[in-house]
Write a protein that holds these residues in place. Sequence first.
Motif, PDB file in Angstrom:
ATOM      1  N   THR A  85      -7.665 -38.292   3.312  1.00 41.95           N
ATOM      2  CA  THR A  85      -7.356 -38.936   4.584  1.00 41.95           C
ATOM      3  C   THR A  85      -7.683 -40.412   4.497  1.00 41.95           C
ATOM      4  O   THR A  85      -8.727 -40.785   3.958  1.00 41.95           O
ATOM      5  N   SER A  86      -6.779 -41.245   5.029  1.00 39.86           N
ATOM      6  CA  SER A  86      -7.005 -42.685   5.052  1.00 39.86           C
ATOM      7  C   SER A  86      -6.463 -43.231   6.357  1.00 39.86           C
ATOM      8  O   SER A  86      -5.262 -43.131   6.629  1.00 39.86           O
ATOM      9  N   GLY A  87      -7.343 -43.815   7.166  1.00 38.51           N
ATOM     10  CA  GLY A  87      -6.895 -44.337   8.450  1.00 38.51           C
ATOM     11  C   GLY A  87      -6.309 -43.230   9.300  1.00 38.51           C
ATOM     12  O   GLY A  87      -6.912 -42.173   9.507  1.00 38.51           O
ATOM     13  N   ASP A  88      -5.107 -43.439   9.806  1.00 33.88           N
ATOM     14  CA  ASP A  88      -4.427 -42.464  10.648  1.00 33.88           C
ATOM     15  C   ASP A  88      -3.480 -41.584   9.849  1.00 33.88           C
ATOM     16  O   ASP A  88      -2.537 -41.011  10.407  1.00 33.88           O
ATOM     17  N   ALA A  89      -3.680 -41.470   8.550  1.00 36.16           N
ATOM     18  CA  ALA A  89      -2.741 -40.733   7.715  1.00 36.16           C
ATOM     19  C   ALA A  89      -3.460 -39.691   6.870  1.00 36.16           C
ATOM     20  O   ALA A  89      -4.610 -39.866   6.465  1.00 36.16           O
ATOM     21  N   VAL A  90      -2.740 -38.591   6.606  1.00 37.22           N
ATOM     22  CA  VAL A  90      -3.173 -37.616   5.621  1.00 37.22           C
ATOM     23  C   VAL A  90      -2.266 -37.786   4.406  1.00 37.22           C
ATOM     24  O   VAL A  90      -1.047 -37.939   4.535  1.00 37.22           O
ATOM     25  N   ILE A 116       3.408 -37.989  15.559  1.00 34.44           N
ATOM     26  CA  ILE A 116       3.633 -38.295  14.142  1.00 34.44           C
ATOM     27  C   ILE A 116       4.473 -39.566  14.061  1.00 34.44           C
ATOM     28  O   ILE A 116       5.605 -39.602  14.572  1.00 34.44           O
ATOM     29  N   ALA A 117       3.918 -40.622  13.429  1.00 35.15           N
ATOM     30  CA  ALA A 117       4.636 -41.899  13.345  1.00 35.15           C
ATOM     31  C   ALA A 117       5.574 -41.965  12.153  1.00 35.15           C
ATOM     32  O   ALA A 117       6.655 -42.550  12.231  1.00 35.15           O
ATOM     33  N   LEU A 118       5.176 -41.372  11.037  1.00 34.91           N
ATOM     34  CA  LEU A 118       5.974 -41.540   9.814  1.00 34.91           C
ATOM     35  C   LEU A 118       5.646 -40.431   8.825  1.00 34.91           C
ATOM     36  O   LEU A 118       4.491 -40.051   8.642  1.00 34.91           O
ATOM     37  N   VAL A 119       6.691 -39.939   8.172  1.00 31.77           N
ATOM     38  CA  VAL A 119       6.553 -39.054   7.019  1.00 31.77           C
ATOM     39  C   VAL A 119       7.261 -39.727   5.848  1.00 31.77           C
ATOM     40  O   VAL A 119       8.441 -40.083   5.960  1.00 31.77           O
ATOM     41  N   GLY A 135      -0.203 -40.335  11.593  1.00 30.61           N
ATOM     42  CA  GLY A 135      -0.239 -40.032  13.010  1.00 30.61           C
ATOM     43  C   GLY A 135      -0.203 -41.283  13.860  1.00 30.61           C
ATOM     44  O   GLY A 135      -0.503 -42.381  13.390  1.00 30.61           O
ATOM     45  N   THR A 136       0.171 -41.149  15.102  1.00 27.22           N
ATOM     46  CA  THR A 136       0.226 -42.309  15.996  1.00 27.22           C
ATOM     47  C   THR A 136      -1.156 -42.738  16.451  1.00 27.22           C
ATOM     48  O   THR A 136      -1.406 -43.928  16.677  1.00 27.22           O
ATOM     49  N   ASP A 137      -2.078 -41.766  16.582  1.00 27.19           N
ATOM     50  CA  ASP A 137      -3.418 -42.085  17.076  1.00 27.19           C
ATOM     51  C   ASP A 137      -4.527 -41.657  16.128  1.00 27.19           C
ATOM     52  O   ASP A 137      -5.623 -42.225  16.162  1.00 27.19           O
ATOM     53  N   ALA A 138      -4.277 -40.651  15.308  1.00 31.16           N
ATOM     54  CA  ALA A 138      -5.304 -40.116  14.415  1.00 31.16           C
ATOM     55  C   ALA A 138      -4.612 -39.394  13.268  1.00 31.16           C
ATOM     56  O   ALA A 138      -3.419 -39.072  13.346  1.00 31.16           O
ATOM     57  N   PRO A 139      -5.326 -39.128  12.163  1.00 38.66           N
ATOM     58  CA  PRO A 139      -4.698 -38.440  11.028  1.00 38.66           C
ATOM     59  C   PRO A 139      -4.325 -37.006  11.382  1.00 38.66           C
ATOM     60  O   PRO A 139      -5.131 -36.272  11.971  1.00 38.66           O
ATOM     61  N   LEU A 153       4.564 -27.539   4.247  1.00 32.18           N
ATOM     62  CA  LEU A 153       3.457 -28.233   4.888  1.00 32.18           C
ATOM     63  C   LEU A 153       3.589 -28.026   6.394  1.00 32.18           C
ATOM     64  O   LEU A 153       4.551 -28.490   7.014  1.00 32.18           O
ATOM     65  N   SER A 154       2.635 -27.325   6.969  1.00 29.85           N
ATOM     66  CA  SER A 154       2.602 -27.152   8.420  1.00 29.85           C
ATOM     67  C   SER A 154       1.694 -28.231   8.989  1.00 29.85           C
ATOM     68  O   SER A 154       0.490 -28.240   8.723  1.00 29.85           O
ATOM     69  N   VAL A 155       2.276 -29.129   9.788  1.00 29.69           N
ATOM     70  CA  VAL A 155       1.577 -30.328  10.224  1.00 29.69           C
ATOM     71  C   VAL A 155       1.311 -30.273  11.721  1.00 29.69           C
ATOM     72  O   VAL A 155       2.218 -29.994  12.519  1.00 29.69           O
ATOM     73  N   VAL A 156       0.054 -30.547  12.097  1.00 29.06           N
ATOM     74  CA  VAL A 156      -0.349 -30.620  13.493  1.00 29.06           C
ATOM     75  C   VAL A 156      -0.862 -32.029  13.757  1.00 29.06           C
ATOM     76  O   VAL A 156      -1.711 -32.531  13.003  1.00 29.06           O
ATOM     77  N   PRO A 157      -0.365 -32.733  14.792  1.00 29.64           N
ATOM     78  CA  PRO A 157      -0.837 -34.100  15.078  1.00 29.64           C
ATOM     79  C   PRO A 157      -2.331 -34.133  15.323  1.00 29.64           C
ATOM     80  O   PRO A 157      -2.914 -33.197  15.887  1.00 29.64           O
ATOM     81  N   GLY A 158      -2.970 -35.223  14.882  1.00 31.85           N
ATOM     82  CA  GLY A 158      -4.393 -35.399  15.108  1.00 31.85           C
ATOM     83  C   GLY A 158      -4.673 -35.844  16.535  1.00 31.85           C
ATOM     84  O   GLY A 158      -3.781 -36.314  17.251  1.00 31.85           O
ATOM     85  N   ILE A 159      -5.924 -35.689  16.948  1.00 30.79           N
ATOM     86  CA  ILE A 159      -6.339 -36.070  18.295  1.00 30.79           C
ATOM     87  C   ILE A 159      -7.254 -37.272  18.189  1.00 30.79           C
ATOM     88  O   ILE A 159      -8.230 -37.267  17.427  1.00 30.79           O
ATOM     89  N   GLU A 160      -6.950 -38.334  18.935  1.00 25.63           N
ATOM     90  CA  GLU A 160      -7.747 -39.559  18.881  1.00 25.63           C
ATOM     91  C   GLU A 160      -9.137 -39.318  19.468  1.00 25.63           C
ATOM     92  O   GLU A 160      -9.298 -38.669  20.500  1.00 25.63           O
ATOM     93  N   THR A 161     -10.138 -39.830  18.767  1.00 26.99           N
ATOM     94  CA  THR A 161     -11.516 -39.785  19.266  1.00 26.99           C
ATOM     95  C   THR A 161     -12.036 -41.203  19.395  1.00 26.99           C
ATOM     96  O   THR A 161     -11.405 -42.158  18.964  1.00 26.99           O
TER      97      THR A 161
END
Length: 855
Positions: A85-90, A116-119, A135-139, A153-161
């Motif tokens: 994980t790096s920044g908002d990306a996996v 999801i901002a970009l794949v 991700g737009t807010d979190a990885p 790859l089953s992808v679930v958006p991250g939640i911003e903390t």
Amino acid sequence: MFNQLQRLLVTTGTLSAATILAMATRADAKDAVAPRITTTVTDWVTQIEAAIVQIIDVQIAETEAGLQVVLETTDGRLATPVTTTSGDAVILEIPNTRLSLSVGETFEQFAPAEGIALVSVTNLPDNRVQISITGTDAPPQAEVSADAGSLFLSVVPGIETATDLGDETIEDEAIRLVVTATRTEEDILDVPRSVTVITREEIEQQSRVTPNFYDTLGTLVPGLGPPNQADRSNAQTLRGRGTLFLIDGVPVESNLLGGNGLRGLDPAIIERVEVVRGPTGLYGSGATGGVINIITRRPEEASTAWAEFGISADLGALEDDSFAYDLGFGGSGTEGRLDYVLNFSAQFTDQFYDAEGDVIPQSFPTLAESTILSGFGRLGFDLTDEQRIQLSVNHIRDRQDVDNLADPIVRDIPGRQKARAVEFALDFDDVEEPGSTSTNVDLTYSHDNVGGSRLQAQAYYYDIGVRDLPFDGRNGIFLDVISYGEFESEAYGGRLQIETPITQLLELLWGADYRNERNQRILDILDPDAFDAGVARSIDQRTQNPPYVIDQLGLFAQLQWELSPSFTLSGGIRQEFVELSVDDYTTIFGDDVEGGEVDFDATVFNIGAVYRATDNLSLFTSFSQGFSAPGFATVLGSPPPIFSIDEGFEELEPQTVDNYEIGVRGQWGNVQASLAGFYAYSDLGSFVREIPGSSRVRVGRAPQRNYGVEATLDWQPAEQWRLGGTFTWNEGESDFNDDGEFLALGTFSVQPWKLTAYVENQTTPTWNNRLQLLYSGNRDRAFDDGIETVPMEEYITFDLISQLQLGEGTLSLAVENLLDTQYFPVFAQVLSGFNDANYRAARGRRISLTYSISF
């Protein structure tokens, strides 16, 4: 033109045949131990490709929880991905794999699902594929499974903390195209400036032709002067004005030497290079033409090592003294909260030959007979999840033997004469050999959440010394002596910047920079009798540039406001305070100058707007100001008559440049393009001007204007093909006599128009070939206006780069100046206006063979 094309095709075919022959030889060697006998080159290539799993399709489908990414393969034998994980990306990295899509070598899809901002799916060196899901807010979270020849790859958006605020770091560079040269990370489509980003792969590829970092920039960066095959960036300006060089945001240049000392920078330590073209005040003094920010290699998650060995020689006659060698090794890794990068390299060069088979004389900017040793180290430690400290050290040592010098007889022959080499072995007795030594140390601390803001603080030290080759100025050319000088620059300073989100759509960047810099140049006067006998021995010392100290303090604030999803406005201000201190001194010509202190300041602004017409197309416009102190060394070393520090303010006064720019850029799947136009004006310019009838120059101070157009185009018409190029045209004039009549600037400041182009073919999944050209046009405006004594002549060169995956590494074959064209680089043409002994031809056809491996 037809004959040139015919020669090009024949030469390329011959080199490709030679490469295939080498491959066949390698295959035969493998047959001696392999159980299966390979009888043809095709069989051998097929065996290599069969060991690499091919990803032939990428599909994305939105699900209730997020999205699903499906990678279809030829046989389904994908290795288990390594996930980080790096920044908002996996990030998922798959070894022993290659992306082989029907269209292009990269897959990208923006905003495929909410959150999801970009794949993106891209190839990495050494047969690796990287999947980045931002991700737009979190990885996001990604679960991996495999079934029937596919990877899911089953992808679930991250939640911003709360701890995610300001979580983007420089490591996001591998996730999406961002620009840290503007001091904050931004999507390149949201930057209201012309920007060039050079990846590590591009830098490594160009280094197979020549390891000279300046030549790599001259080839790849629009707006920058063409390669000059020298150990410095003279006559290689950016948009006709000065360039500020940075390493990881820290200035690595001086008022005395500019950005010299980087030609030995090892490409292996560079993650990417970001170039902001056009004046900017964000980093303080020096960036009146733009900023070149060298971002060093980031540590790997898993322990990784690399090594390479290269050999090169002139193809004319493969002379024994034309061979050069380079080698390097390094490693990086992460152990818990500790990470590191280490790299060591060495380059050994001998003589270079031009296309006519003549030795290129060793005058001061050449690269011949050099031994370059460099070392880089970085140690980083994550104090907490939000705090990090790291120490970086880079050291380059360059030394040059002297086996020949430029024959002074060409000065007396009528007409323009090519510089000739005359054998002259020179030993250095009580003085150091020619070359340079540079060291820069950078200590960085960052905190990602200080009351909701992100803080970064840096302290640095920079030191460089440069010794040119001895200059024989007897017969009245320069002081009637043999001089041998050393440039010395030393600086220390600090940077503090804070990114503060005011609202979700409004962000403030603010901080301060400080720098203290000391410069001088001392000339050794050599014993003429000992020199003629082949020994450099000092008998006297004189001060060419007196010791002078520059203190700089800058305060800045930059605001970015996202007015809507498609419109962004940014602007800022910087207040700069500068103090110049010089003691009383006597010039090298015997003139007494009264010292003193001069204080001056400048306030510079910038404002820009970006309109996202579509997700892939943006329009931008900006007004920006750059600030630069003049080259004090030239002013102090060759001052005008009746000059003193306190009373020579106009000669010493800094320049402020107003720059107006408009442009458009787009990224559409398999096409990337940009177009920009600019106009820059300063009431009190700063440029190098020849003193007629002498070998001296002085700094010109008069109204100055520069303007031009730049364009880039890259196209991937099919899976195996890539082509594109850049176009640069810029001009500049100055009102030398302050009478309203603007005359052309010299080529020291404004280089001829430049065109680059390339065509690249992925011949097989493991074999890539690239053919590239560079054209430098005519320029005679300065000659016609009486500013220069010679016009600039056009030339065109071709290079070939062929890269083959062999085992775990890559074998690279590169041919510089493929057609063996006799030409003269722009810098050599400029110098010939002073002295034909400087009119050095470029290198002829030269071949390089390099093997690199990561493990």
